[in-house]
Structures are given as structure tokens and as C-alpha cells.
Design a protein around this motif. Structure first.
Motif, short mmCIF file in Angstrom:
data_model
loop_
_atom_site.label_atom_id
_atom_site.label_comp_id
_atom_site.label_asym_id
_atom_site.label_seq_id
_atom_site.Cartn_x
_atom_site.Cartn_y
_atom_site.Cartn_z
N SER A 50 5.15 3.99 4.42
CA SER A 50 5.49 2.76 3.68
C SER A 50 6.95 2.78 3.25
O SER A 50 7.56 3.83 3.06
CB SER A 50 4.55 2.59 2.48
OG SER A 50 4.54 3.72 1.66
N GLU A 62 0.86 -1.18 0.00
CA GLU A 62 0.00 0.00 0.00
C GLU A 62 0.90 1.23 0.00
O GLU A 62 2.02 1.19 0.51
CB GLU A 62 -0.88 0.00 1.26
CG GLU A 62 -1.86 1.12 1.38
CD GLU A 62 -2.98 1.03 0.38
OE1 GLU A 62 -2.86 1.65 -0.70
OE2 GLU A 62 -3.98 0.35 0.65
N ASN A 65 -7.94 -1.33 4.21
CA ASN A 65 -8.66 -0.43 5.12
C ASN A 65 -7.88 -0.20 6.42
O ASN A 65 -6.94 -0.93 6.75
CB ASN A 65 -10.09 -0.94 5.39
CG ASN A 65 -10.12 -2.21 6.19
OD1 ASN A 65 -9.31 -2.43 7.10
ND2 ASN A 65 -11.07 -3.08 5.88
N ASP A 66 -8.28 0.81 7.17
CA ASP A 66 -7.56 1.21 8.38
C ASP A 66 -7.49 0.10 9.43
O ASP A 66 -6.49 -0.04 10.12
CB ASP A 66 -8.20 2.46 9.00
CG ASP A 66 -7.93 3.71 8.17
OD1 ASP A 66 -6.98 3.71 7.36
OD2 ASP A 66 -8.68 4.69 8.34
N GLU A 67 -8.56 -0.68 9.56
CA GLU A 67 -8.56 -1.77 10.54
C GLU A 67 -7.40 -2.73 10.27
O GLU A 67 -6.68 -3.14 11.19
CB GLU A 67 -9.89 -2.53 10.51
CG GLU A 67 -9.93 -3.71 11.45
CD GLU A 67 -11.16 -4.59 11.29
OE1 GLU A 67 -11.43 -5.37 12.22
OE2 GLU A 67 -11.83 -4.52 10.23
N THR A 79 1.45 4.49 1.77
CA THR A 79 1.08 5.24 2.97
C THR A 79 2.20 6.21 3.31
O THR A 79 3.29 6.14 2.73
CB THR A 79 0.84 4.32 4.19
OG1 THR A 79 2.10 3.77 4.61
CG2 THR A 79 -0.15 3.20 3.89
N SER A 80 1.96 7.07 4.28
CA SER A 80 2.99 8.03 4.69
C SER A 80 4.21 7.33 5.29
O SER A 80 5.30 7.89 5.31
CB SER A 80 2.41 9.03 5.67
OG SER A 80 1.85 8.37 6.78
N GLY A 103 -4.23 -5.46 -1.03
CA GLY A 103 -5.39 -4.61 -0.89
C GLY A 103 -6.36 -4.69 -2.06
O GLY A 103 -6.07 -5.26 -3.10
N LEU A 123 -4.72 -2.07 8.16
CA LEU A 123 -3.46 -1.32 8.18
C LEU A 123 -2.90 -1.22 9.60
O LEU A 123 -1.68 -1.34 9.80
CB LEU A 123 -3.66 0.09 7.62
CG LEU A 123 -3.58 0.26 6.12
CD1 LEU A 123 -3.93 1.70 5.72
CD2 LEU A 123 -2.22 -0.12 5.57
N ASN A 124 -3.76 -1.03 10.58
CA ASN A 124 -3.32 -0.90 11.97
C ASN A 124 -2.75 -2.20 12.54
O ASN A 124 -2.05 -2.17 13.54
CB ASN A 124 -4.44 -0.37 12.84
CG ASN A 124 -4.75 1.08 12.54
OD1 ASN A 124 -3.87 1.84 12.12
ND2 ASN A 124 -5.99 1.49 12.72
N GLN A 125 -3.06 -3.33 11.92
CA GLN A 125 -2.53 -4.61 12.38
C GLN A 125 -1.16 -4.92 11.77
O GLN A 125 -0.44 -5.78 12.29
CB GLN A 125 -3.48 -5.76 11.99
CG GLN A 125 -4.72 -5.86 12.80
CD GLN A 125 -5.49 -7.12 12.42
OE1 GLN A 125 -6.32 -7.08 11.53
NE2 GLN A 125 -5.18 -8.22 13.06
#
Length: 166
Positions: free
Chosen positions: A100, A95, A124-126, A97-98, A117, A128-130
Motif C-alpha cells: 500500500s 487498506e 477481502n482478497d477477491e 497491505t505490504s 473496506g 484486493l486483487n482487482q
């Protein structure tokens, strides 16, 4: 007369140990993408793939992957990733991301779950946070990203380049 004899198909490279790589796909819009990812995963000797939602493999695209690759379907990816992390897998998403990492500078861990993805929505954020790490593949033109199957295929190849013997 040609001095070289070319063999069209070679036997697969022998691995000294099974790959400790799992491919996990968030719910996707395209069974074509899922099937292309499965075919590449099988060619890379990945033994397990997780798909979510209503996805299914198209056998004409996935081809030999259906017999070599264990594919499991789940409603939600989050609980599956939690268990895999508890079992010592490093969770790596593809992904932009800021935070990555460029795939060219990234060192995979042998025990990795590669999270792919959605074609439009990404990860999704859920989820990504894992993740332990997020990698991105540089893009030099338009559009701003590769499609899900292309990105997955590049990441699978890079993992195999780093662990050629399994």
C-alpha cells in the motif's frame, strides 16, 4: 466591537465539472459508518455511491446526502468493480497491505473508484486483487487503523484537495 463578521454557513464551492469519483463500500457491519460515509461523500459533491449486502442509510446521520447522492445496492462488489474498470475508472482501496501507498504521497486519478473496506475484515482478497492501487493512512497510536468511516472521510477529503474544481 468585533471588526469581523462571521458567516456560519457558506454556499458550497462551485465545481467547474462533475467529480469523477465513485465511493464503493464492501459489506459493512454498521449502517452508522455507511451513513457517515454517505454524508461526507455528498459534502464532497460525489454523485454516486455503491453499497453491498444489507446496508442501508440512516437518514438522520446521512442527512442531505440522500437527495444529492445516487446510492445503489448490490449483492457483490466484484462484478460492479470489473465494469467500472472497463469504463476507465482506477480502482483504489483503503487498506494496510505490504504494497500500500501512503496517502500523503499518493496522486489520485480523476476517474477513481474509492473502495472502502469492512470495519473488522478490511477488503477481502477477491476485491484486493482487482484494485489498481491500495492506499493507507498513517496511524501513530492504537488501534492500528482508523474506523471505516474516518478513513473514507480522510481519503475523500484528500481526493477533493487534489481536484478542488471537480
Amino acid at each position: 466591537m468585533n471588526k469581523f463578521v462571521h458567516q456560519r454557513h457558506k454556499s458550497p464551492t462551485h465545481l467547474t465539472r462533475p467529480r469523477e469519483l465513485i465511493v464503493a463500500c464492501v459489506p459493512m457491519r454498521s449502517n452508522v459508518n455507511i451513513s457517515q460515509i454517505a454524508r461526507t461523500a455528498s459534502a464532497c459533491a460525489v454523485e454516486k455511491m455503491i453499497i453491498c449486502g444489507n446496508a442501508s442509510l440512516i437518514s438522520k446521520i446521512a442527512r442531505d446526502a440522500t437527495s444529492e447522492l445516487s446510492v445503489s445496492t448490490h449483492r457483490s462488489l466484484a462484478p460492479v468493480l470489473k465494469k467500472l474498470k472497463q469504463n476507465g475508472y482506477r480502482l483504489v482501496g483503503i487498506e494496510q497491505t505490504s504494497n500500500s501507498h501512503n496517502i500523503h504521497d499518493f496522486s489520485f486519478h480523476r476517474r477513481t473508484v474509492l473502495v472502502i473496506g469492512n470495519e473488522r475484515l478490511g477488503i477481502n482478497d477477491e476485491i484486493l486483487n482487482q484494485l489498481d492501487d491500495v492506499i493507507e493512512i498513517p496511524v501513530w497510536g492504537m488501534p492500528h487503523s482508523y474506523n471505516a468511516a474516518s478513513a473514507a472521510n480522510m481519503a475523500l477529503y484528500e481526493y477533493c484537495r487534489q481536484f478542488p474544481q471537480g
